[in-house]
Write a protein that holds these residues in place. Sequence first.
Motif, PDB file in Angstrom:
ATOM      1  N   GLN A   1      75.241  61.221  30.245  1.00  0.00           N
ATOM      2  CA  GLN A   1      74.815  59.817  30.231  1.00  0.00           C
ATOM      3  C   GLN A   1      75.352  59.093  31.452  1.00  0.00           C
ATOM      4  O   GLN A   1      76.538  59.186  31.767  1.00  0.00           O
ATOM      5  CB  GLN A   1      75.305  59.114  28.963  1.00  0.00           C
TER       6      GLN A   1
ATOM      7  N   ILE B   1      75.625  55.173  33.006  1.00  0.00           N
ATOM      8  CA  ILE B   1      75.507  53.779  32.618  1.00  0.00           C
ATOM      9  C   ILE B   1      75.566  52.952  33.895  1.00  0.00           C
ATOM     10  O   ILE B   1      76.602  52.903  34.572  1.00  0.00           O
ATOM     11  CB  ILE B   1      76.649  53.364  31.665  1.00  0.00           C
TER      12      ILE B   1
ATOM     13  N   TYR C   1      70.671  60.781  29.467  1.00  0.00           N
ATOM     14  CA  TYR C   1      70.483  59.399  29.030  1.00  0.00           C
ATOM     15  C   TYR C   1      70.784  58.483  30.224  1.00  0.00           C
ATOM     16  O   TYR C   1      71.889  58.508  30.765  1.00  0.00           O
ATOM     17  CB  TYR C   1      71.408  59.067  27.869  1.00  0.00           C
TER      18      TYR C   1
ATOM     19  N   THR D   1      71.168  54.685  30.992  1.00  0.00           N
ATOM     20  CA  THR D   1      71.307  53.427  30.268  1.00  0.00           C
ATOM     21  C   THR D   1      71.766  52.321  31.217  1.00  0.00           C
ATOM     22  O   THR D   1      72.330  52.588  32.285  1.00  0.00           O
ATOM     23  CB  THR D   1      72.296  53.579  29.102  1.00  0.00           C
TER      24      THR D   1
ATOM     25  N   TYR E   1      73.446  48.247  31.842  1.00  0.00           N
ATOM     26  CA  TYR E   1      74.520  47.415  31.332  1.00  0.00           C
ATOM     27  C   TYR E   1      74.629  46.150  32.174  1.00  0.00           C
ATOM     28  O   TYR E   1      74.157  46.081  33.298  1.00  0.00           O
ATOM     29  CB  TYR E   1      75.833  48.212  31.400  1.00  0.00           C
TER      30      TYR E   1
ATOM     31  N   PHE F   1      66.062  56.540  27.872  1.00  0.00           N
ATOM     32  CA  PHE F   1      66.497  55.286  28.483  1.00  0.00           C
ATOM     33  C   PHE F   1      66.964  54.324  27.391  1.00  0.00           C
ATOM     34  O   PHE F   1      66.501  54.401  26.247  1.00  0.00           O
ATOM     35  CB  PHE F   1      65.360  54.658  29.289  1.00  0.00           C
ATOM     36  N   GLY F   2      67.866  53.430  27.765  1.00  0.00           N
ATOM     37  CA  GLY F   2      68.337  52.497  26.753  1.00  0.00           C
ATOM     38  C   GLY F   2      69.222  51.410  27.328  1.00  0.00           C
ATOM     39  O   GLY F   2      69.752  51.519  28.444  1.00  0.00           O
ATOM     40  N   PHE F   3      69.394  50.348  26.561  1.00  0.00           N
ATOM     41  CA  PHE F   3      70.280  49.255  26.951  1.00  0.00           C
ATOM     42  C   PHE F   3      70.472  48.316  25.762  1.00  0.00           C
ATOM     43  O   PHE F   3      69.724  48.361  24.778  1.00  0.00           O
ATOM     44  CB  PHE F   3      69.709  48.466  28.146  1.00  0.00           C
TER      45      PHE F   3
ATOM     46  N   CYS G   1      62.882  55.477  24.594  1.00  0.00           N
ATOM     47  CA  CYS G   1      63.614  54.282  25.004  1.00  0.00           C
ATOM     48  C   CYS G   1      64.246  53.640  23.774  1.00  0.00           C
ATOM     49  O   CYS G   1      63.564  53.413  22.762  1.00  0.00           O
ATOM     50  CB  CYS G   1      62.689  53.290  25.695  1.00  0.00           C
TER      51      CYS G   1
END
Length: 507
Positions: A115, A117, A169, A171, A173, A203-205, A226
């Motif tokens: 991951q 970030i 991943y 992500t 921030y 993907f993510g947040f 996502c």
Amino acid sequence: MKKEELLTYFGQLVPNGNWKRLGITFQTKNSLYFYDTGTGKVLECEPNEFLVMENILEHSGVSALEKTGLAENELLSALESIKLLIETEKICQAPLYKKFRSQEMEITGTNDIQQVILELTEGCNLRCKYCIYNEDHEDFRGFSTKNMTWEVAKKALDFVFAHSGKELYVTFYGGEPLLQFPLMKQCIDYAIQKVGKERELHFGFTTNLTLITKEMAEYFSSLKSCSITGSVDGPEEIHDANRIMVNHTGSFAKAMEGLKLLTDCISQKKTGLTVGINAVLTPPYTMERIERINQFFRSISWLPSNITIHTSYMQGSTKKKAVNPKREEIMESLEESDPLEFWKLDRICQQKDEEIRYNMNNVNLARIQNRSITAAPIPSMEQNGCCAPGERRLYVTTAGKFHVCERVGESPIIGDVENGMDLAAIKKYYIDEYAKESLSDCSNCWAVHLCSLCYAACYNKEGIDINKKRGLCYDQRAMVKNDLISYHQIMEQNPSYLERYCSKELK
């Protein structure tokens, strides 16, 4: 055996005389238990065995057994039973560990990053009263106008692509990452174009939801995978008490509008988009307040029934607040220390968990269920709940500096986008110094094999702050004990809950 022989046996059993490191007694509403540090076993106790073992652990030996109030024949019988368990089950024999397992491992820092970030911005359009990035939290940076550039983002992504496996991943921030949505989109599109055919990308947040537009929602829902976590604390008056805009007005209406746009995209078509909610609980921590928040989320007709609601408590200020490492250790009840978990535990044990919109803290329960259980004492110990720095996850600041993760705050950097990983810094600050300061405490702690304490909140710019860490150790032991109680209470009253949820949490 005669009383004198039994007392001699127990008196010589623990080389350093610290019985407290060997385990802990705990009880549910129906049963009495002993958790053994060395083997990970949890043994059910008869009342007299429990009373004697509790006394031995409390007083680090057999010097105060008269305080149990047992008649001599009852005391001797309990001691005989405990002696038999020690010999047959190999309990109460945890070694004094000389090093952490991590000290024996090669530090590479670039083997398999899972991951990344990216800190897209240090800015935010909200000024939540409990946010860690305000002046009352001196261990974290404040808000600023600093933003990540595409040049820094591209170098970070290229570095991670070269040092990650088949699944990654990506992500984002902040601050509020959607303040830099064009850069976020550029990063996502670049990752898909660059490695999308050879990697499984996710993907993510986390977002305060107030900036979500229909265009954004449709873009995120078009992605193969996502995950978005939106921040909503509960009904309007509870949410707006703390989550306020820069101009001090409430953010509830805009947050709910953004949440609706995202959930509409989920309901309208097949999509790889998943949405969760993060709710910060603030005082007063009453059952009525918790139930009110729960009913609020249940009452939203358009909210998907399977949406996950994560919860956390407001983090207190660190400004001018010193930890006293010599304070007495107090094991609080679950109702006092974690009222939300107490509320959920009560409903789960009554088999009313379908009424709960929040999940129980299943990660903690899974840690109990999936702990190592061995015939003989475990020969080594992990470095608490710390991950391998720079391997599982990597946090990249707006300036391109590498940190262990986003939760650690001000701490020694472990590299940058120009030079890659600084393996010497990782070894010095996060392996050697951590071990030097922590080894004695951890080796003498009954919770060492269940400990989830990580680098977060234990570090400052110079490195580990052992006094700060020791302050957290008290809370960690209380949490582990509460997790043991909760797990076994559920096992007694609603074991199917553990089968449904806890095995999944660690997958």
